[in-house]
Design an enzyme around this catalytic site. Structure first.
Site, PDB file in Angstrom:
ATOM      1  N   PHE B 124       0.846  -1.188   0.000  1.00  0.00           N
ATOM      2  CA  PHE B 124       0.000   0.000   0.000  1.00  0.00           C
ATOM      3  C   PHE B 124       0.889   1.249   0.000  1.00  0.00           C
ATOM      4  O   PHE B 124       1.855   1.333   0.743  1.00  0.00           O
ATOM      5  CB  PHE B 124      -0.893  -0.015   1.245  1.00  0.00           C
ATOM      6  CG  PHE B 124      -1.943   1.048   1.219  1.00  0.00           C
ATOM      7  CD1 PHE B 124      -2.995   0.979   0.316  1.00  0.00           C
ATOM      8  CD2 PHE B 124      -1.878   2.124   2.076  1.00  0.00           C
ATOM      9  CE1 PHE B 124      -3.971   1.964   0.277  1.00  0.00           C
ATOM     10  CE2 PHE B 124      -2.844   3.121   2.045  1.00  0.00           C
ATOM     11  CZ  PHE B 124      -3.895   3.037   1.141  1.00  0.00           C
ATOM     12  N   ASP B 202       1.826  -4.659   8.860  1.00  0.00           N
ATOM     13  CA  ASP B 202       0.626  -3.845   8.728  1.00  0.00           C
ATOM     14  C   ASP B 202      -0.566  -4.795   8.638  1.00  0.00           C
ATOM     15  O   ASP B 202      -0.671  -5.584   7.688  1.00  0.00           O
ATOM     16  CB  ASP B 202       0.715  -2.966   7.473  1.00  0.00           C
ATOM     17  CG  ASP B 202      -0.527  -2.086   7.303  1.00  0.00           C
ATOM     18  OD1 ASP B 202      -1.554  -2.346   7.967  1.00  0.00           O
ATOM     19  OD2 ASP B 202      -0.468  -1.142   6.496  1.00  0.00           O
ATOM     20  N   TYR B 227     -10.873   1.343  10.572  1.00  0.00           N
ATOM     21  CA  TYR B 227     -12.099   1.744   9.861  1.00  0.00           C
ATOM     22  C   TYR B 227     -12.477   0.770   8.755  1.00  0.00           C
ATOM     23  O   TYR B 227     -13.397   1.048   7.993  1.00  0.00           O
ATOM     24  CB  TYR B 227     -12.021   3.186   9.359  1.00  0.00           C
ATOM     25  CG  TYR B 227     -10.812   3.584   8.537  1.00  0.00           C
ATOM     26  CD1 TYR B 227     -10.657   3.140   7.231  1.00  0.00           C
ATOM     27  CD2 TYR B 227      -9.852   4.434   9.059  1.00  0.00           C
ATOM     28  CE1 TYR B 227      -9.568   3.524   6.477  1.00  0.00           C
ATOM     29  CE2 TYR B 227      -8.761   4.828   8.317  1.00  0.00           C
ATOM     30  CZ  TYR B 227      -8.621   4.371   7.021  1.00  0.00           C
ATOM     31  OH  TYR B 227      -7.539   4.759   6.279  1.00  0.00           O
ATOM     32  N   LYS B 228     -11.756  -0.335   8.673  1.00  0.00           N
ATOM     33  CA  LYS B 228     -12.111  -1.356   7.694  1.00  0.00           C
ATOM     34  C   LYS B 228     -12.987  -2.399   8.390  1.00  0.00           C
ATOM     35  O   LYS B 228     -14.151  -2.140   8.677  1.00  0.00           O
ATOM     36  CB  LYS B 228     -10.838  -1.947   7.100  1.00  0.00           C
ATOM     37  CG  LYS B 228      -9.973  -0.888   6.388  1.00  0.00           C
ATOM     38  CD  LYS B 228      -8.708  -1.489   5.824  1.00  0.00           C
ATOM     39  CE  LYS B 228      -7.808  -0.413   5.217  1.00  0.00           C
ATOM     40  NZ  LYS B 228      -8.420   0.263   4.058  1.00  0.00           N
TER      41      LYS B 228
END
Lengths: 417, 417
Positions: B124, B202, B227-228
């Site tokens: 990412f 991560d 928030y996932k």
């Protein structure tokens, strides 16, 4: 008693901002809240706006980001109106601590020639800590200056300290969290820049109560808090300011995707966004930003000149009452007596300060704050504080001492809040 | 068609987690939300909890901090249950980006011998950017490894890269944001540590859907997003993990007052707190932490083993349907076909991927995500996704292609969200 309560009542009747009090949730009318400079009250509008935002999350889901993504810069420009920044110079993101870290690091990268970091020995701890850490990691000197105990740092202090050796960055608070002293921002900025340093201001205790003309003063960098006089709630995101012409030359040490030039291309190499957005890091906190927006709008509606004027009158009343009723009881004023030289809070020292502070909270329904070693601090946020609050706070305080009742409170406590 | 919709309906009837769907706000029952791995849905309980917190702010004012101050560590320990950390190893604070910055900087300070930072070229962006920035500021090499296009990084990749020169820190994602590939966390951790590097994971795309045994695996450091699959809302604070025995030897680069040993003494010099709290920086975001707590409790109530099992079954159904209906239409599966080797999302490549993604959103009420260059990504969060959602999503997608309707959507758009 020469200043009677009816004098305070008359001031309230004449107060042009009196109606703003009703714009806040006032859960307990008996309690006098004199710690709005630690955590501001809850605006009624914020309740509705947060509710609306939460519903928007539920309904729009990821599609909400189309609008949310603009919030750090958009709310930042609103803060810019409060601190006298131009559009595109202010962002709301991260905490004050992290913003200070980002800007101070970026400033020292820009200077890149060594030079000390100059701080006020009496500044708010996180400011000193952050700069201590940055200086240590770079092998730079952290120069801690001693300033006038009540009046705080002056342009002369900065000039004197810089004469002792090259200074790369001066970082100071506009209003002292302890004494409420208001620094001469334009003069100190000029003095710092004359020595070749960059000037970084912490506006936490002035944003929303003292009109700041940050851009006009030529200040380089700024940070500040939104949960004090901007009433954005516990741990709400902070702001940062970077003067326009410095932006393209500075880089945040945190190369996050929200500071990337073309965020959603997800390209292989980092390129900072142009403008202020390069100082963003990770995903911005949308709940917090929504609360900042709502709090901010109240401040802008009231107007900074009027807020400043009322704050000065509130603290002036406190000072008059202090001289009359507190000084004879062993209190010492720890705040500049000239209203032009202070923000919106006042501090009084007393040898039993800690115990007195506890007694006010536990027995007198007055909420001040304590600042070591001996200061009781009263913040009178002009948006919702009344003149009778000042009068009653001093009255209750004086009675606690006169009756000796404050001694019935334990001098020990687990934590200073 | 051999896999009929009634097959999906039967799977839903047998689904032990089916009732959790009603625990979320479902504003639009027609819409199929397949982007819960970008922003999770709003739990009903969160609405009540945020309302309660806002009321608490209004009533308790600064006194609320007595409880709020514990939230980063307390909610952190809840996250710890999700990621297999021991109590006192996890905090909720800041953004994933800032947490990655803090931990990677601290890790390199600890190593203090040079050595490269090893990342996955396909990771990412913010992860690569942050580490690129840290490496640049320290004059260290950022080694970008190329890994299997779908399967992602392996222990062999890490061993091979380390043979090319000393590696100080390996930073990888547990589940690839692009392909959904699930890395072999224990094996890669061991391979990294065998080369003398510290291992940082991560967990953004695995926390809440893949049981992680972070402490048992011996991993050194971790960060991740709430928030996932933890459904904490837009820009909710992230988490960080530091293995117990590393904590006292590591220091955050950001010396903030919440990481100070004795925060309210406001002493002159910084001393890091003992334990995980030294990785705090500024004032924690209480609204966000409250939402993390509420989202987290749903995940713990459902249980990670059950969530994992359902997520595997949802993606398995997608794969079967892909082979039957999408592959003949020009799609290529970009996700590991073995359910043991993937998280809870799947990606399919198509030369018109971007246009197809827009068409799904604008014309078919299916919300996937697009990942350059050509991938349409479907996340099926097991807490609220149904098997019929998978079936309907594939069915609508196939029809858009079969009818050519997707070509009526503009291939251009201002922003990929």
């Amino acid at each position: 008693v020469t200043v009677h309560r009816r004098h305070a009542e008359a001031l309230d009747r004449a107060d042009a901002l009196a109606d703003f009090r009703e714009r806040f949730v006032l859960a307990d009318q008996q309690r006098i809240y004199a710690d709005g400079n630690s955590l501001g009250r809850l605006p009624r509008e914020t309740v509705a706006r947060l509710d609306e935002l939460v519903r928007e999350w539920g309904e729009r889901l990821v599609g909400g980001w189309e609008d949310w993504i603009e919030l750090p810069a958009r709310v930042g420009d609103g803060i810019g109106e409060v601190i006298g920044a131009r559009p595109g110079e202010t962002l709301v993101c991260d905490s004050t601590t992290v913003n200070l870290y980002k800007l101070a690091s970026a400033a020292l990268d820009l200077r890149n020639e060594g030079g000390a970091v100059l701080v006020d020995e009496d500044d708010f701890p996180t400011n000193r800590y952050v700069l201590e850490g940055i200086a240590a990691s770079r092998g730079l000197e952290l120069r801690r200056m001693t300033t006038a105990p009540i009046e705080g740092p002056s342009a002369q202090d900065v000039t004197r300290e810089a004469a002792a050796g090259d200074v790369a960055l001066v970082a100071l608070s506009h209003v002292s969290y302890r004494t409420g002293a208001l620094a001469d921002l334009p003069a100190i900025t000029e003095a710092a820049q004359d020595t070749g340093a960059l000037m970084l201001w912490d506006l936490s205790h002035s944003a929303g109560v003292v009109p700041v003309r940050l851009s006009d003063s030529g200040a380089d960098l700024g940070v500040g808090c939104t949960y004090k006089y901007l009433n954005a709630g516990p741990g709400a995101p902070a702001f940062l300011f970077v003067r326009t012409d410095l932006q393209e030359r500075m880089r945040s040490p945190v190369w996050g995707w929200f500071g990337q030039r073309d965020q959603f291309r997800m390209r292989a190499r980092y390129q900072p966004a142009s403008g202020i957005e390069r100082f963003l890091a990770g995903t911005p906190p949308i709940l917090g930003l929504t609360a900042v927006q709502a709090g901010l709008e109240l401040v802008l509606e009231a107007g900074l000149e009027r807020l400043r004027e009322k704050a000065a009158a509130l603290t002036e009343l406190f000072l008059v009452l202090h001289d009359e009723r507190l000084e004879p009881l062993g209190f010492r004023l720890s705040t500049p007596s000239d209203s032009e030289r202070r923000g919106a809070h006042v501090s009084v020292g007393h040898e039993d300060g800690w115990q007195i502070c506890r007694a006010l909270i536990e027995r007198a329904e007055v909420i001040p704050d304590f600042r070591p070693p001996d200061m009781v601090r009263f913040g009178f946020a002009p948006l919702y504080s009344r003149f009778v609050d000042v009068w009653d706070a001093v009255d209750r305080l004086a009675r606690l001492i006169e009756t000796g009742e404050y001694r019935q409170v334990s001098a020990k406590s687990a934590r200073v809040t």
